[in-house]
Design a protein around this motif. Structure first.
Motif, PDB file in Angstrom:
ATOM      1  N   LYS A   1       4.088 -14.627 -17.202  1.00  0.00           N
ATOM      2  CA  LYS A   1       5.022 -13.636 -16.643  1.00  0.00           C
ATOM      3  C   LYS A   1       4.350 -12.350 -16.165  1.00  0.00           C
ATOM      4  N   TRP A   2       3.281 -12.517 -15.381  1.00  0.00           N
ATOM      5  CA  TRP A   2       2.638 -11.373 -14.731  1.00  0.00           C
ATOM      6  C   TRP A   2       3.203 -11.214 -13.315  1.00  0.00           C
ATOM      7  N   THR A   3       4.505 -11.383 -13.156  1.00  0.00           N
ATOM      8  CA  THR A   3       5.131 -11.377 -11.833  1.00  0.00           C
ATOM      9  C   THR A   3       6.172 -10.267 -11.728  1.00  0.00           C
ATOM     10  N   TYR A   4       6.466  -9.858 -10.478  1.00  0.00           N
ATOM     11  CA  TYR A   4       7.499  -8.845 -10.263  1.00  0.00           C
ATOM     12  C   TYR A   4       8.887  -9.360 -10.635  1.00  0.00           C
ATOM     13  N   GLN A   5       9.078 -10.643 -10.550  1.00  0.00           N
ATOM     14  CA  GLN A   5      10.347 -11.218 -10.993  1.00  0.00           C
ATOM     15  C   GLN A   5      10.574 -10.901 -12.470  1.00  0.00           C
ATOM     16  N   SER A   6       9.557 -11.110 -13.276  1.00  0.00           N
ATOM     17  CA  SER A   6       9.661 -10.817 -14.705  1.00  0.00           C
ATOM     18  C   SER A   6       9.809  -9.323 -14.956  1.00  0.00           C
TER      19      SER A   6
ATOM     20  N   ARG B   1      12.806  -7.657  -5.807  1.00  0.00           N
ATOM     21  CA  ARG B   1      13.167  -8.441  -6.994  1.00  0.00           C
ATOM     22  C   ARG B   1      14.372  -7.848  -7.717  1.00  0.00           C
ATOM     23  N   LEU B   2      14.471  -6.533  -7.765  1.00  0.00           N
ATOM     24  CA  LEU B   2      15.635  -5.911  -8.395  1.00  0.00           C
ATOM     25  C   LEU B   2      16.911  -6.273  -7.644  1.00  0.00           C
ATOM     26  N   ASN B   3      16.823  -6.365  -6.330  1.00  0.00           N
ATOM     27  CA  ASN B   3      17.992  -6.717  -5.514  1.00  0.00           C
ATOM     28  C   ASN B   3      18.470  -8.140  -5.751  1.00  0.00           C
ATOM     29  N   GLN B   4      17.634  -8.976  -6.310  1.00  0.00           N
ATOM     30  CA  GLN B   4      18.010 -10.370  -6.556  1.00  0.00           C
ATOM     31  C   GLN B   4      18.751 -10.559  -7.878  1.00  0.00           C
ATOM     32  N   ILE B   5      18.836  -9.501  -8.681  1.00  0.00           N
ATOM     33  CA  ILE B   5      19.508  -9.592  -9.973  1.00  0.00           C
ATOM     34  C   ILE B   5      20.998  -9.297  -9.790  1.00  0.00           C
ATOM     35  N   PRO B   6      21.870 -10.168 -10.261  1.00  0.00           N
ATOM     36  CA  PRO B   6      23.318  -9.960 -10.097  1.00  0.00           C
ATOM     37  C   PRO B   6      23.765  -8.601 -10.651  1.00  0.00           C
TER      38      PRO B   6
ATOM     39  N   SER C   1      21.932  -3.286  -7.007  1.00  0.00           N
ATOM     40  CA  SER C   1      21.521  -3.024  -5.625  1.00  0.00           C
ATOM     41  C   SER C   1      20.410  -1.989  -5.674  1.00  0.00           C
ATOM     42  N   CYS C   2      19.390  -2.170  -4.853  1.00  0.00           N
ATOM     43  CA  CYS C   2      18.206  -1.313  -4.932  1.00  0.00           C
ATOM     44  C   CYS C   2      17.719  -0.932  -3.548  1.00  0.00           C
ATOM     45  N   GLU C   3      17.314   0.334  -3.383  1.00  0.00           N
ATOM     46  CA  GLU C   3      16.728   0.836  -2.144  1.00  0.00           C
ATOM     47  C   GLU C   3      15.404   1.523  -2.458  1.00  0.00           C
ATOM     48  N   SER C   4      14.528   1.577  -1.446  1.00  0.00           N
ATOM     49  CA  SER C   4      13.239   2.243  -1.582  1.00  0.00           C
ATOM     50  C   SER C   4      13.242   3.566  -0.824  1.00  0.00           C
ATOM     51  N   TYR C   5      12.572   4.569  -1.399  1.00  0.00           N
ATOM     52  CA  TYR C   5      12.492   5.892  -0.777  1.00  0.00           C
ATOM     53  C   TYR C   5      11.081   6.443  -0.937  1.00  0.00           C
ATOM     54  N   GLY C   6      10.661   7.280   0.040  1.00  0.00           N
ATOM     55  CA  GLY C   6       9.338   7.897  -0.018  1.00  0.00           C
ATOM     56  C   GLY C   6       9.438   9.388  -0.258  1.00  0.00           C
ATOM     57  N   ARG C   7       8.848   9.866  -1.354  1.00  0.00           N
ATOM     58  CA  ARG C   7       8.969  11.286  -1.680  1.00  0.00           C
ATOM     59  C   ARG C   7       8.199  12.178  -0.719  1.00  0.00           C
TER      60      ARG C   7
END
Length: 324
Positions: free
Chosen positions: A306-311, A35-40, A43-49
């Motif tokens: 607005k209980w969604t990840y988009q929100s 969802r973060l990547n969809q915001i103008p 840019s977002c990436e995921s990482y595992g600690r």
């Protein structure tokens, strides 16, 4: 804006064979990053600690902001060098508030709390960093609605979770009667003999990935919702019930004022006088048209309120642009 979302277990939800313990924070990481990547402008990436391979492509200070979902058990925060600004998303059962609050003030630039009560407690304690209440959410475009009547091969009631968060009282009141009943109880997750009981461990259908969760929620007649003691004390709305509602699955929750206040009579509450079995049967044998009406309103409540990840993603970016 370059954002990184760090979790304890990158992509654990993809494993269906029981080889990996599927964790809620890896599911949250996946949906939140998308969802973060969809915001103008983001840019977002995921990482595992806990998986060093997740750090290979992260240069020091290569991220503008890093969001950290929970902490390692040793509370080591050496990895904060990956980002210019670091936000701790407090969503675990950390009982030592004074120590955690001090760590936030010393090491992080801001903090999100999944509990409004703990957020208030941090502010009242003199916390010096920007703090925001950010409750759990669901991905409504993945957990899609499925109407009643549900399929004949679906469970009468389902539950996906972990034995380590269930109390002995919950076993006695809810799980044991179900194991002895004729109801089709779909129990999934990590339930080892050491962590629960041999009976429950033998009965459990095992761990399940994200696609499997959706199928179970779309075919079962009721979704059991049990609340751990920490969440009850701090008035947390668990993500499980939000996923149920997005799929239109009627939740059956143990008595918990926060859920009843938030969602009203859309969420069915276990009748302590009748017991768990009769409470499930009230849903199982409910008029299917009535079930369908409730089902549609459950999903409308999730999206409309607005209980969604988009929100959540929109709230996070707005917070970053105005507070950091």
């Amino acid at each position: 804006m370059k954002i990184g979302v760090f979790s304890l277990s990158l992509d654990s939800f993809k494993h269906n064979d029981g080889s990996v313990n599927v964790t809620g924070d890896s599911i949250e990481q996946y949906f939140l990053s998308r969802r973060l990547n969809q915001i103008p402008g983001v840019s977002c990436e995921s990482y595992g600690r806990n998986d060093q391979r997740g750090f290979e492509n992260v240069p020091v200070n290569g991220l503008d902001v890093a969001i950290h979902l929970n902490l390692n058990r040793d509370l080591n925060v050496d990895y904060l060098c990956f980002a210019k600004q670091n936000i701790f998303y407090y969503q675990g059962a950390y009982p030592q508030f004074d120590h955690i609050f001090r760590l936030i003030d010393e090491k992080f630039d801001a903090v999100f709390f999944h509990s409004k009560e703990i957020c208030k407690q941090y502010i009242l304690s003199g916390g010096i960093k920007h703090a925001k209440y950010l409750p759990f959410a669901t991905e409504h475009e993945f957990f899609t609605h499925y109407p009643y009547p549900r399929t004949k091969d679906g469970h009468d009631v389902c539950y996906i979770g972990s034995s380590i968060t269930r109390s002995s009282e919950q076993y006695e009141k809810y799980f044991k009667p179900l194991l002895l009943s004729d109801l089709d109880f779909g129990l999934y997750g990590r339930y080892t003999p050491e962590e629960s009981t041999p009976e429950i461990s033998k009965f459990c259908c095992g761990q399940i990935g994200l696609d499997g969760q959706k199928k179970i929620y779309q075919t079962s007649k009721a979704g059991l919702c049990l609340i751990n003691d920490f969440d009850k004390k701090h008035k947390v709305i668990p993500s499980r019930i939000l996923d149920y509602m997005a799929c239109g699955l009627i939740p059956l929750c143990e008595p918990y004022e926060e859920i009843q206040t938030t969602f009203g009579n859309l969420v069915q509450t276990i009748n302590e006088k009748l017991g768990i079995i009769d409470s499930i049967n009230l849903i199982k044998y409910m008029d299917q048209e009535k079930c369908n009406v409730i089902s549609h309103w459950l999903r409308r409540k999730i999206i409309g309120c607005k209980w969604t990840y988009q929100s959540r993603a929109e709230e996070i970016v707005d917070f970053m642009r105005t507070k950091l």
